[in-house]
Design an enzyme around this catalytic site. Structure first.
Site, PDB file in Angstrom:
ATOM      1  N   ASP A  37       0.858  -1.195   0.000  1.00 35.63           N
ATOM      2  CA  ASP A  37       0.000   0.000   0.000  1.00 35.63           C
ATOM      3  C   ASP A  37       0.885   1.232   0.000  1.00 35.63           C
ATOM      4  O   ASP A  37       2.057   1.177   0.398  1.00 35.63           O
ATOM      5  CB  ASP A  37      -0.890  -0.030   1.274  1.00 35.63           C
ATOM      6  CG  ASP A  37      -2.172   0.773   1.119  1.00 35.63           C
ATOM      7  OD1 ASP A  37      -2.082   1.978   0.832  1.00 35.63           O
ATOM      8  OD2 ASP A  37      -3.256   0.207   1.292  1.00 35.63           O
ATOM      9  N   ASP A  60       3.273   1.573  -4.664  1.00 33.46           N
ATOM     10  CA  ASP A  60       2.326   2.343  -5.471  1.00 33.46           C
ATOM     11  C   ASP A  60       1.962   1.454  -6.657  1.00 33.46           C
ATOM     12  O   ASP A  60       2.822   1.136  -7.488  1.00 33.46           O
ATOM     13  CB  ASP A  60       2.989   3.641  -5.947  1.00 33.46           C
ATOM     14  CG  ASP A  60       2.052   4.472  -6.823  1.00 33.46           C
ATOM     15  OD1 ASP A  60       1.019   3.955  -7.283  1.00 33.46           O
ATOM     16  OD2 ASP A  60       2.379   5.656  -7.064  1.00 33.46           O
ATOM     17  N   VAL A  61       0.703   1.058  -6.746  1.00 30.81           N
ATOM     18  CA  VAL A  61       0.325   0.077  -7.772  1.00 30.81           C
ATOM     19  C   VAL A  61       0.433   0.613  -9.199  1.00 30.81           C
ATOM     20  O   VAL A  61       0.370  -0.144 -10.158  1.00 30.81           O
ATOM     21  CB  VAL A  61      -1.107  -0.501  -7.554  1.00 30.81           C
ATOM     22  CG1 VAL A  61      -1.168  -1.303  -6.278  1.00 30.81           C
ATOM     23  CG2 VAL A  61      -2.164   0.597  -7.594  1.00 30.81           C
ATOM     24  N   TYR A 153     -14.365   5.814 -12.877  1.00 27.58           N
ATOM     25  CA  TYR A 153     -14.334   4.678 -11.945  1.00 27.58           C
ATOM     26  C   TYR A 153     -15.039   3.470 -12.566  1.00 27.58           C
ATOM     27  O   TYR A 153     -14.490   2.358 -12.623  1.00 27.58           O
ATOM     28  CB  TYR A 153     -15.010   5.079 -10.630  1.00 27.58           C
ATOM     29  CG  TYR A 153     -15.037   3.974  -9.590  1.00 27.58           C
ATOM     30  CD1 TYR A 153     -13.970   3.810  -8.717  1.00 27.58           C
ATOM     31  CD2 TYR A 153     -16.121   3.104  -9.484  1.00 27.58           C
ATOM     32  CE1 TYR A 153     -13.986   2.791  -7.760  1.00 27.58           C
ATOM     33  CE2 TYR A 153     -16.145   2.094  -8.535  1.00 27.58           C
ATOM     34  CZ  TYR A 153     -15.082   1.936  -7.671  1.00 27.58           C
ATOM     35  OH  TYR A 153     -15.097   0.929  -6.735  1.00 27.58           O
ATOM     36  N   LYS A 157     -13.402  -0.095 -13.844  1.00 20.85           N
ATOM     37  CA  LYS A 157     -13.801  -1.354 -13.196  1.00 20.85           C
ATOM     38  C   LYS A 157     -14.348  -2.358 -14.220  1.00 20.85           C
ATOM     39  O   LYS A 157     -14.121  -3.563 -14.102  1.00 20.85           O
ATOM     40  CB  LYS A 157     -14.838  -1.080 -12.105  1.00 20.85           C
ATOM     41  CG  LYS A 157     -14.250  -0.399 -10.877  1.00 20.85           C
ATOM     42  CD  LYS A 157     -13.267  -1.312 -10.167  1.00 20.85           C
ATOM     43  CE  LYS A 157     -12.779  -0.748  -8.864  1.00 20.85           C
ATOM     44  NZ  LYS A 157     -11.796  -1.629  -8.201  1.00 20.85           N
ATOM     45  N   THR A 188     -16.557   1.937   3.590  1.00 15.87           N
ATOM     46  CA  THR A 188     -15.110   2.104   3.809  1.00 15.87           C
ATOM     47  C   THR A 188     -14.744   3.554   3.507  1.00 15.87           C
ATOM     48  O   THR A 188     -15.552   4.295   2.922  1.00 15.87           O
ATOM     49  CB  THR A 188     -14.324   1.199   2.852  1.00 15.87           C
ATOM     50  OG1 THR A 188     -14.554   1.670   1.513  1.00 15.87           O
ATOM     51  CG2 THR A 188     -14.743  -0.258   2.955  1.00 15.87           C
TER      52      THR A 188
HETATM   53  P1  NAD Z   1     -10.330   2.008   1.140  1.00 19.75           P
HETATM   54  O1  NAD Z   1     -10.233   3.454   0.833  1.00 19.75           O
HETATM   55  O2  NAD Z   1     -10.749   1.579   2.495  1.00 19.75           O
HETATM   56  O3  NAD Z   1      -8.951   1.258   0.788  1.00 19.75           O
HETATM   57  C1  NAD Z   1      -8.257   1.489  -0.397  1.00 19.75           C
HETATM   58  C2  NAD Z   1      -6.773   1.275  -0.140  1.00 19.75           C
HETATM   59  O4  NAD Z   1      -6.079   1.420  -1.396  1.00 19.75           O
HETATM   60  C3  NAD Z   1      -6.184   2.302   0.837  1.00 19.75           C
HETATM   61  O5  NAD Z   1      -5.443   1.662   1.834  1.00 19.75           O
HETATM   62  C4  NAD Z   1      -5.284   3.149  -0.058  1.00 19.75           C
HETATM   63  O6  NAD Z   1      -4.159   3.681   0.606  1.00 19.75           O
HETATM   64  C5  NAD Z   1      -4.889   2.138  -1.130  1.00 19.75           C
HETATM   65  N1  NAD Z   1      -4.398   2.782  -2.341  1.00 19.75           N
HETATM   66  C6  NAD Z   1      -4.921   3.833  -3.018  1.00 19.75           C
HETATM   67  N2  NAD Z   1      -4.129   4.155  -4.045  1.00 19.75           N
HETATM   68  C7  NAD Z   1      -3.084   3.289  -4.032  1.00 19.75           C
HETATM   69  C8  NAD Z   1      -1.934   3.114  -4.843  1.00 19.75           C
HETATM   70  N3  NAD Z   1      -1.670   3.942  -5.881  1.00 19.75           N
HETATM   71  N4  NAD Z   1      -1.079   2.108  -4.567  1.00 19.75           N
HETATM   72  C9  NAD Z   1      -1.306   1.285  -3.492  1.00 19.75           C
HETATM   73  N5  NAD Z   1      -2.360   1.429  -2.670  1.00 19.75           N
HETATM   74  C10 NAD Z   1      -3.237   2.415  -2.945  1.00 19.75           C
HETATM   75  O7  NAD Z   1     -11.342   1.434   0.031  1.00 19.75           O
HETATM   76  P2  NAD Z   1     -12.045   0.012  -0.134  1.00 19.75           P
HETATM   77  O8  NAD Z   1     -13.495   0.275  -0.203  1.00 19.75           O
HETATM   78  O9  NAD Z   1     -11.519  -0.976   0.817  1.00 19.75           O
HETATM   79  O10 NAD Z   1     -11.573  -0.345  -1.613  1.00 19.75           O
HETATM   80  C11 NAD Z   1     -10.891  -1.541  -1.964  1.00 19.75           C
HETATM   81  C12 NAD Z   1     -11.301  -1.949  -3.365  1.00 19.75           C
HETATM   82  O11 NAD Z   1     -12.689  -2.285  -3.377  1.00 19.75           O
HETATM   83  C13 NAD Z   1     -11.116  -0.855  -4.416  1.00 19.75           C
HETATM   84  O12 NAD Z   1     -10.592  -1.422  -5.612  1.00 19.75           O
HETATM   85  C14 NAD Z   1     -12.526  -0.370  -4.634  1.00 19.75           C
HETATM   86  O13 NAD Z   1     -12.695   0.219  -5.902  1.00 19.75           O
HETATM   87  C15 NAD Z   1     -13.316  -1.649  -4.472  1.00 19.75           C
HETATM   88  N6  NAD Z   1     -14.730  -1.464  -4.197  1.00 19.75           N
HETATM   89  C16 NAD Z   1     -15.149  -0.804  -3.082  1.00 19.75           C
HETATM   90  C17 NAD Z   1     -16.513  -0.642  -2.874  1.00 19.75           C
HETATM   91  C18 NAD Z   1     -17.052   0.096  -1.677  1.00 19.75           C
HETATM   92  O14 NAD Z   1     -18.251   0.378  -1.641  1.00 19.75           O
HETATM   93  N7  NAD Z   1     -16.227   0.414  -0.682  1.00 19.75           N
HETATM   94  C19 NAD Z   1     -17.440  -1.163  -3.790  1.00 19.75           C
HETATM   95  C20 NAD Z   1     -16.980  -1.823  -4.907  1.00 19.75           C
HETATM   96  C21 NAD Z   1     -15.620  -1.982  -5.114  1.00 19.75           C
END
Ligand code: NAD
Length: 273
Positions: A37, A60-61, A153, A157, A188
């Site tokens: 992360d 950084d991804v 977004y 996706k 989240t």
């Molecule tokens: P979150 O904000 O809690 O966690 C996201 C994490 O990604 C954070 O720790 C952040 O630091 C990290 N991150 C961001 N940019 C980065 C980078 N360039 N390199 C490495 N790490 C990086 O969000 P979440 O809800 O846990 O999201 C996780 C995944 O689930 C994401 O891909 C999101 O699109 C997907 N998602 C979330 C939801 C929702 O409702 N929360 C719904 C559908 C999909």
């Protein structure tokens, strides 16, 4: 209980939310995890909580070298790589199409799509070397149907889900399974950070958001990161050994269709047509 004993995983974006739940779940089932992360504070705190079974590697991804380094560190520390979870994400650029910031679009795709591509690219050689393994990419209901996320977004996706099937076909002969999980709404930081204002305003917006999201959802409960961790455990474990190229939707039924009380037949007093 799911058994991941001796299996090593990389989970990107594991410092928070869904990624953190997946990392915890893997360790609880005997696995070891690289928390990859950009968020150092959260990542290190989780690594400390999980002890010797976890390692934080700043990643950084969007950077190929960072993902390759995460794989190297996983192999050095845990003896190999068995599971790659491309989860890192953020909400991306918002706005109407005729005013949408083009650089913001590129940045959204850099993290949400290129990050998944680079994660697959870095993981495949190590998974091949291990004789097989699995990749899990986190998609979204927003990538399956329009109207559930901002343009950039949602489009990124949709591409993640397609990339998942595409890579699955290529690496199946290497005994590498590649699947996506598409979550519904989860409370989240990603989903709630756009709610701003006074504490009362934030609480009001959060309630309206929850009502708007849960209204059309057949199962009337808020999804939780643990629900996604459970799906990831299934896909990563022996129980999921015949599943590849699949997009596992974990959303309380939202993508299946509208909740029964929101269907026209309901208003005519007939539940089934
Ligand atoms: P979150 O904000 O809690 O966690 C996201 C994490 O990604 C954070 O720790 C952040 O630091 C990290 N991150 C961001 N940019 C980065 C980078 N360039 N390199 C490495 N790490 C990086 O969000 P979440 O809800 O846990 O999201 C996780 C995944 O689930 C994401 O891909 C999101 O699109 C997907 N998602 C979330 C939801 C929702 O409702 N929360 C719904 C559908 C999909």
């Amino acid at each position: 209980m799911t058994d991941l004993k001796g299996r090593a995983a990389i989970v990107t974006g594991a410092a928070s939310g869904i990624g953190a739940a997946i990392a915890r779940g893997f360790v609880e089932c005997g696995g070891r995890v690289v928390i990859a992360d950009i968020a150092e504070e959260g990542g290190k705190a989780l690594a400390k909580e999980l002890g010797a079974a976890a390692l934080f590697v700043r990643t950084d991804v969007g950077e190929q070298a960072d993902l390759e380094n995460a794989v190297t560190r996983c192999v050095e520390s845990f003896g190999g790589l068995g599971i790659m979870v491309n989860n890192a994400g953020y909400a991306g650029v918002f706005g109407p199409i005729d005013g949408l910031d083009a650089d913001g679009w590129d940045q959204t795709f850099r993290i949400l799509l290129k990050g998944v591509f680079l994660g697959c690219r870095a993981a495949v050689p190590a998974l091949r070397k291990a004789g097989g393994g699995c990749i899990i990419n986190i998609g979204s209901g927003a990538g399956m149907r329009a109207g559930y996320g901002a343009h950039a977004y949602a489009t990124a996706k949709a591409a993640v889900i397609h990339l998942t099937s595409s890579v699955a076909l290529e690496v199946a002969p290497d005994n590498i399974r590649v699947n996506a999980i598409s979550p519904g709404f989860m409370p989240t930081p990603l989903a709630t950070s756009s709610l701003t204002g006074t504490p009362e305003e934030v609480a009001g917006k959060a309630k309206r958001m929850r009502d708007a999201l849960i209204g059309p959802q057949p199962l009337k409960q808020m999804g939780q990161p643990q629900d996604i961790a459970n799906a990831a455990l299934f896909l990563a474990s022996e129980q999921g050994k015949f599943v590849t190229g699949h997009n596992l939707v974990v959303d309380g039924g939202l993508m299946a269709g509208r909740a029964v009380e929101m269907q026209p037949a309901f208003f005519f007093g007939r539940r089934h047509g």
